[in-house]
Design an enzyme around this catalytic site. Structure first.
Site, PDB file in Angstrom:
ATOM      1  N   GLN A   1       0.515  -1.449  -0.029  1.00 51.76           N
ATOM      2  CA  GLN A   1       0.002   0.218   0.123  1.00 51.76           C
ATOM      3  C   GLN A   1       1.032   1.768   0.041  1.00 51.76           C
ATOM      4  OE1 GLN A   1      -3.334  -0.458   3.504  1.00 51.76           O
ATOM      5  NE2 GLN A   1      -2.076  -1.920   3.264  1.00 51.76           N
TER       6      GLN A   1
ATOM      7  N   VAL B   1       3.774   3.786  -1.168  1.00 58.54           N
ATOM      8  CA  VAL B   1       3.478   5.007  -1.959  1.00 58.54           C
ATOM      9  C   VAL B   1       5.607   5.095  -2.123  1.00 58.54           C
ATOM     10  CG1 VAL B   1       1.071   5.571  -2.468  1.00 58.54           C
ATOM     11  CG2 VAL B   1       3.191   7.434  -1.343  1.00 58.54           C
ATOM     12  N   ASP B   2       6.174   5.290  -1.274  1.00 63.21           N
ATOM     13  CA  ASP B   2       7.553   5.912  -1.385  1.00 63.21           C
ATOM     14  C   ASP B   2       8.771   4.747  -2.344  1.00 63.21           C
ATOM     15  OD1 ASP B   2       8.179   2.759  -0.501  1.00 63.21           O
ATOM     16  OD2 ASP B   2       7.488   3.633   1.979  1.00 63.21           O
TER      17      ASP B   2
ATOM     18  N   HIS C   1      -1.297   1.559  -3.933  1.00 59.46           N
ATOM     19  CA  HIS C   1      -1.982   3.103  -4.018  1.00 59.46           C
ATOM     20  C   HIS C   1      -0.967   4.093  -4.469  1.00 59.46           C
ATOM     21  CE1 HIS C   1      -4.122   1.962   0.141  1.00 59.46           C
ATOM     22  NE2 HIS C   1      -4.643   1.386  -1.472  1.00 59.46           N
TER      23      HIS C   1
ATOM     24  N   CYS D   1      -4.865  15.140 -19.964  1.00 58.93           N
ATOM     25  CA  CYS D   1      -5.054  13.963 -20.537  1.00 58.93           C
ATOM     26  C   CYS D   1      -5.115  13.239 -19.618  1.00 58.93           C
ATOM     27  CB  CYS D   1      -4.087  14.522 -21.814  1.00 58.93           C
ATOM     28  SG  CYS D   1      -2.581  14.369 -20.791  1.00 58.93           S
TER      29      CYS D   1
ATOM     30  N   CYS E   1       0.168  17.908 -22.414  1.00 63.85           N
ATOM     31  CA  CYS E   1      -0.372  19.430 -23.021  1.00 63.85           C
ATOM     32  C   CYS E   1      -0.470  20.507 -21.745  1.00 63.85           C
ATOM     33  CB  CYS E   1      -1.914  18.764 -22.327  1.00 63.85           C
ATOM     34  SG  CYS E   1      -2.351  18.356 -20.802  1.00 63.85           S
TER      35      CYS E   1
ATOM     36  N   GLY F   1       3.201  -4.475   9.085  1.00 59.13           N
ATOM     37  CA  GLY F   1       2.996  -2.966   9.391  1.00 59.13           C
ATOM     38  C   GLY F   1       1.819  -2.234   8.751  1.00 59.13           C
TER      39      GLY F   1
ATOM     40  N   ASN G   1       3.411  -6.789  13.390  1.00 62.37           N
ATOM     41  CA  ASN G   1       2.974  -5.498  13.625  1.00 62.37           C
ATOM     42  C   ASN G   1       2.955  -5.490  15.268  1.00 62.37           C
ATOM     43  OD1 ASN G   1       1.109  -3.252  14.422  1.00 62.37           O
ATOM     44  ND2 ASN G   1       0.230  -3.682  12.090  1.00 62.37           N
TER      45      ASN G   1
ATOM     46  N   GLU H   1       1.437  -3.933  17.200  1.00 60.19           N
ATOM     47  CA  GLU H   1       0.110  -3.126  17.119  1.00 60.19           C
ATOM     48  C   GLU H   1      -0.920  -4.611  16.401  1.00 60.19           C
ATOM     49  OE1 GLU H   1      -0.432  -1.198  19.946  1.00 60.19           O
ATOM     50  OE2 GLU H   1       2.011  -0.292  19.740  1.00 60.19           O
TER      51      GLU H   1
HETATM   52  C1  BJW Z   1       4.809  -0.696  12.293  1.00 64.96           C
HETATM   53  C2  BJW Z   1       5.674  -0.030  12.690  1.00 64.96           C
HETATM   54  C3  BJW Z   1       6.908  -1.121  13.252  1.00 64.96           C
HETATM   55  C4  BJW Z   1       4.671   0.791  13.154  1.00 64.96           C
HETATM   56  N1  BJW Z   1       6.931  -2.866  11.888  1.00 64.96           N
HETATM   57  N2  BJW Z   1       4.473  -2.072  12.247  1.00 64.96           N
HETATM   58  C5  BJW Z   1     -16.618   2.455   5.378  1.00 64.96           C
HETATM   59  C6  BJW Z   1     -16.032   1.064   4.871  1.00 64.96           C
HETATM   60  C7  BJW Z   1     -15.631   0.743   4.037  1.00 64.96           C
HETATM   61  C8  BJW Z   1     -14.464   1.403   2.996  1.00 64.96           C
HETATM   62  C9  BJW Z   1     -14.664   2.483   2.944  1.00 64.96           C
HETATM   63  C10 BJW Z   1     -15.755   2.914   4.338  1.00 64.96           C
HETATM   64  N3  BJW Z   1     -15.717   4.201   3.701  1.00 64.96           N
HETATM   65  C11 BJW Z   1     -14.970   4.409   2.906  1.00 64.96           C
HETATM   66  C12 BJW Z   1     -14.593   3.505   2.267  1.00 64.96           C
HETATM   67  C13 BJW Z   1     -13.485   3.433   1.340  1.00 64.96           C
HETATM   68  C14 BJW Z   1     -12.163   3.872   1.724  1.00 64.96           C
HETATM   69  C15 BJW Z   1     -10.884   3.358   2.585  1.00 64.96           C
HETATM   70  O1  BJW Z   1     -10.923   1.897   3.021  1.00 64.96           O
HETATM   71  N4  BJW Z   1     -11.948   3.894   3.676  1.00 64.96           N
HETATM   72  C16 BJW Z   1     -10.976   3.635   4.926  1.00 64.96           C
HETATM   73  C17 BJW Z   1     -10.837   4.524   6.030  1.00 64.96           C
HETATM   74  C18 BJW Z   1     -12.846   3.266   5.826  1.00 64.96           C
HETATM   75  N5  BJW Z   1     -11.663   3.442   0.595  1.00 64.96           N
HETATM   76  C19 BJW Z   1     -10.901   3.911  -1.017  1.00 64.96           C
HETATM   77  O2  BJW Z   1     -11.470   5.030  -1.191  1.00 64.96           O
HETATM   78  C20 BJW Z   1     -10.264   3.195  -2.151  1.00 64.96           C
HETATM   79  N6  BJW Z   1     -10.661   3.278  -2.616  1.00 64.96           N
HETATM   80  C21 BJW Z   1     -12.200   3.035  -3.031  1.00 64.96           C
HETATM   81  O3  BJW Z   1     -12.180   1.924  -1.991  1.00 64.96           O
HETATM   82  O4  BJW Z   1     -12.586   2.868  -4.836  1.00 64.96           O
HETATM   83  C22 BJW Z   1     -14.300   2.572  -4.416  1.00 64.96           C
HETATM   84  C23 BJW Z   1     -14.333   3.109  -5.571  1.00 64.96           C
HETATM   85  C24 BJW Z   1     -14.141   2.297  -6.831  1.00 64.96           C
HETATM   86  C25 BJW Z   1     -15.256   2.480  -8.084  1.00 64.96           C
HETATM   87  C26 BJW Z   1     -14.872   3.801  -8.639  1.00 64.96           C
HETATM   88  C27 BJW Z   1     -14.355   5.105  -7.878  1.00 64.96           C
HETATM   89  C28 BJW Z   1     -14.154   4.157  -5.894  1.00 64.96           C
HETATM   90  C29 BJW Z   1      -8.778   4.234  -2.004  1.00 64.96           C
HETATM   91  C30 BJW Z   1      -8.234   3.682  -0.784  1.00 64.96           C
HETATM   92  C31 BJW Z   1      -6.772   4.599  -1.168  1.00 64.96           C
HETATM   93  C32 BJW Z   1      -6.180   5.073   0.729  1.00 64.96           C
HETATM   94  N7  BJW Z   1      -5.082   6.302  -0.308  1.00 64.96           N
HETATM   95  C33 BJW Z   1      -3.593   5.792   0.844  1.00 64.96           C
HETATM   96  C34 BJW Z   1      -3.584   7.641   1.170  1.00 64.96           C
HETATM   97  C35 BJW Z   1      -3.049   7.747  -0.612  1.00 64.96           C
HETATM   98  C36 BJW Z   1      -0.756   7.296  -0.302  1.00 64.96           C
HETATM   99  C37 BJW Z   1      -0.111   8.697   0.300  1.00 64.96           C
HETATM  100  O5  BJW Z   1      -0.535   9.229   0.468  1.00 64.96           O
HETATM  101  O6  BJW Z   1       0.657   8.251   1.154  1.00 64.96           O
HETATM  102  O7  BJW Z   1      -2.726   4.544   1.460  1.00 64.96           O
HETATM  103  S1  BJW Z   1      -4.819   5.860   3.267  1.00 64.96           S
HETATM  104  C38 BJW Z   1      -3.511   5.512   3.998  1.00 64.96           C
HETATM  105  O8  BJW Z   1      -3.786   4.734   3.922  1.00 64.96           O
HETATM  106  C39 BJW Z   1      -2.205   5.328   2.823  1.00 64.96           C
HETATM  107  C40 BJW Z   1      -2.124   3.934   2.870  1.00 64.96           C
HETATM  108  O9  BJW Z   1      -1.396   3.286   2.709  1.00 64.96           O
HETATM  109  C41 BJW Z   1      -3.406   3.222   3.744  1.00 64.96           C
HETATM  110  C42 BJW Z   1      -2.862   2.595   4.367  1.00 64.96           C
HETATM  111  O10 BJW Z   1      -2.237   2.025   5.213  1.00 64.96           O
HETATM  112  P1  BJW Z   1      -1.497   1.896   6.052  1.00 64.96           P
HETATM  113  O11 BJW Z   1      -0.328   1.261   5.467  1.00 64.96           O
HETATM  114  O12 BJW Z   1      -1.511   0.842   7.372  1.00 64.96           O
HETATM  115  O13 BJW Z   1      -0.588   2.693   7.690  1.00 64.96           O
HETATM  116  P2  BJW Z   1      -1.029   3.319   9.302  1.00 64.96           P
HETATM  117  O14 BJW Z   1      -0.684   4.210   8.907  1.00 64.96           O
HETATM  118  O15 BJW Z   1      -2.537   3.165   8.782  1.00 64.96           O
HETATM  119  O16 BJW Z   1      -0.504   1.608   9.912  1.00 64.96           O
HETATM  120  C43 BJW Z   1       0.663   1.434   9.861  1.00 64.96           C
HETATM  121  C44 BJW Z   1       0.701   0.456  10.336  1.00 64.96           C
HETATM  122  O17 BJW Z   1       2.226  -0.576  11.003  1.00 64.96           O
HETATM  123  C45 BJW Z   1       0.679   0.698  12.159  1.00 64.96           C
HETATM  124  O18 BJW Z   1      -0.586  -0.859  12.453  1.00 64.96           O
HETATM  125  C46 BJW Z   1       1.598   0.076  13.445  1.00 64.96           C
HETATM  126  O19 BJW Z   1       1.297  -0.831  14.251  1.00 64.96           O
HETATM  127  C47 BJW Z   1       2.503  -0.325  12.468  1.00 64.96           C
HETATM  128  N8  BJW Z   1       3.800  -0.242  12.802  1.00 64.96           N
HETATM  129  N9  BJW Z   1       5.449   0.979  13.388  1.00 64.96           N
HETATM  130  C48 BJW Z   1       5.239  -2.937  11.457  1.00 64.96           C
HETATM  131  N10 BJW Z   1       7.955  -0.802  13.291  1.00 64.96           N
HETATM  132 ZN    ZN Z   2      -1.357  16.470 -20.188  1.00 69.74          ZN
END
Ligand code: BJW
Ligand code: ZN
Length: 266
Positions: free
Chosen positions: A106, A108-109, A142, A153, A177, A213, A239, A241
């Site tokens: 997930q 983007v780094d 992501h 475009c 563009c 993670g 993880n 947690e």
């Molecule tokens: C360690 C550690 C160490 C700490 N070692 N571990 C209700 C129910 C279900 C779904 C939805 C809902 N309402 C809305 C939705 C949909 C929504 C969603 O899921 N929302 C929820 C938050 C409720 N999803 C979307 O919108 C997705 N699209 C979609 O559903 O489209 C449908 C569609 C279909 C057709 C047409 C149109 C639409 C898109 C989701 C995009 C997510 N993008 C992001 C941001 C962009 C990237 C960026 O700029 O960085 O991606 S959000 C953000 O969260 C990012 C991450 O990739 C993603 C996941 O987070 P991650 O990686 O889990 O990080 P953290 O911080 O949450 O957790 C870190 C963990 O590490 C923790 O557990 C720590 O304990 C642990 N940790 N140190 C190991 N040393």
């Molecule tokens: Zn363009």
């Protein structure tokens, strides 16, 4: 190894991984925490009083593209200055050395890709027998900080130059563009690309899903582990947690990725 980890759990996880013909690894921001990058929802996930979740939306970009680009520009600089850690490298080696390993991230780094390239370069220098392999690149669900997409475009391409977000006029523009570019990142409410279809297909076949993670609250990515579980595979979690996936996991290893993952897969 962290005190919280029972050596028998570690052994079980190692055995499951080495016996599996198909392994799917699902990673999140926690794997890069040990490289020095902030997680998304951790206490340090705030930037200038903005929650990360509030900036990662198409609405935020439409409202204030300069602010969003400033945030991504800062994140690009931080990611570029970090190195893949022992967890990224151990997973890259696993994927390079055996068949049947798919890394789905997930994040983007770009750190999984950099680890894969580093491992491929090391192997090119040492492995002289057998066919040469391409770097085992991850599926980036992501998007990637170092890619851009045109708002007009839709052209997408790699872009590593520094971002000048000092004014709306200085923001990066499309090479074809000249319209405003945006980060090639999947924001909330946007569909994921082809990578999610490939990941779900792999999940149906996977005997083991190693989840590292991620808070597992963002869909559809978190469902990848659920699909593996429902198809009869085993889920292993690394993880510090508990997460919503913990109840599914055959083994949950409570520790940091850079310490735990190498001992699992090396
Ligand atoms: C360690 C550690 C160490 C700490 N070692 N571990 C209700 C129910 C279900 C779904 C939805 C809902 N309402 C809305 C939705 C949909 C929504 C969603 O899921 N929302 C929820 C938050 C409720 N999803 C979307 O919108 C997705 N699209 C979609 O559903 O489209 C449908 C569609 C279909 C057709 C047409 C149109 C639409 C898109 C989701 C995009 C997510 N993008 C992001 C941001 C962009 C990237 C960026 O700029 O960085 O991606 S959000 C953000 O969260 C990012 C991450 O990739 C993603 C996941 O987070 P991650 O990686 O889990 O990080 P953290 O911080 O949450 O957790 C870190 C963990 O590490 C923790 O557990 C720590 O304990 C642990 N940790 N140190 C190991 N040393
Ligand atoms: Zn363009």
């Amino acid at each position: 190894m962290p005190d919280d980890i029972d050596p028998q759990d570690l052994e079980l996880a190692r055995d499951l991984l080495s016996a599996a013909d198909a392994v799917l690894v699902l990673t999140g921001a926690g794997i890069s925490a040990d490289s020095g990058l902030a997680t998304f929802r951790g206490a340090d996930g705030l930037w200038r009083n903005h929650r990360a979740q509030e900036l990662a939306t198409p609405e935020a970009f439409a409202r204030d593209s300069r602010l969003v680009w400033e945030w991504y520009g800062m994140r690009r600089e931080r990611a570029a200055s970090c190195e893949p850690n022992d967890a990224h490298l151990a997973l890259a080696r696993l994927a390079a050395e055996r068949d049947g390993v798919t890394i789905v991230t997930q994040n983007v780094d770009g750190l999984h890709s950099r680890a894969a390239e580093r491992v491929a370069a090391d192997r090119a220098g040492t492995v002289t027998e057998g066919p040469e392999r391409e770097p085992a690149l991850p599926l980036e669900l992501h998007g990637c900080l170092f890619r851009v997409r045109c708002t007009r475009c839709d052209e997408r391409y790699e872009h590593r130059q520094p971002i000048d977000a000092s004014s709306a006029a200085s923001l990066p523009s499309c090479r074809s563009c000249s319209s405003l570019l945006r980060p090639d990142i999947v924001w909330f409410g946007e569909p994921l690309g082809e990578a999610i279809e490939v990941a779900f297909k792999e999940a149906q076949q996977a005997e083991v899903c190693l989840v590292v993670g991620t808070s597992a609250v963002v869909q559809p990515a978190a469902s990848i582990a659920t699909v593996v579980d429902r198809a009869g595979g085993s889920v292993i979690e690394v993880n510090p947690e508990p997460t919503p996936l913990t109840p599914l996991a055959v083994v949950s290893l409570r520790g940091g990725a850079a310490e735990v993952v190498p001992s699992l897969v090396s």
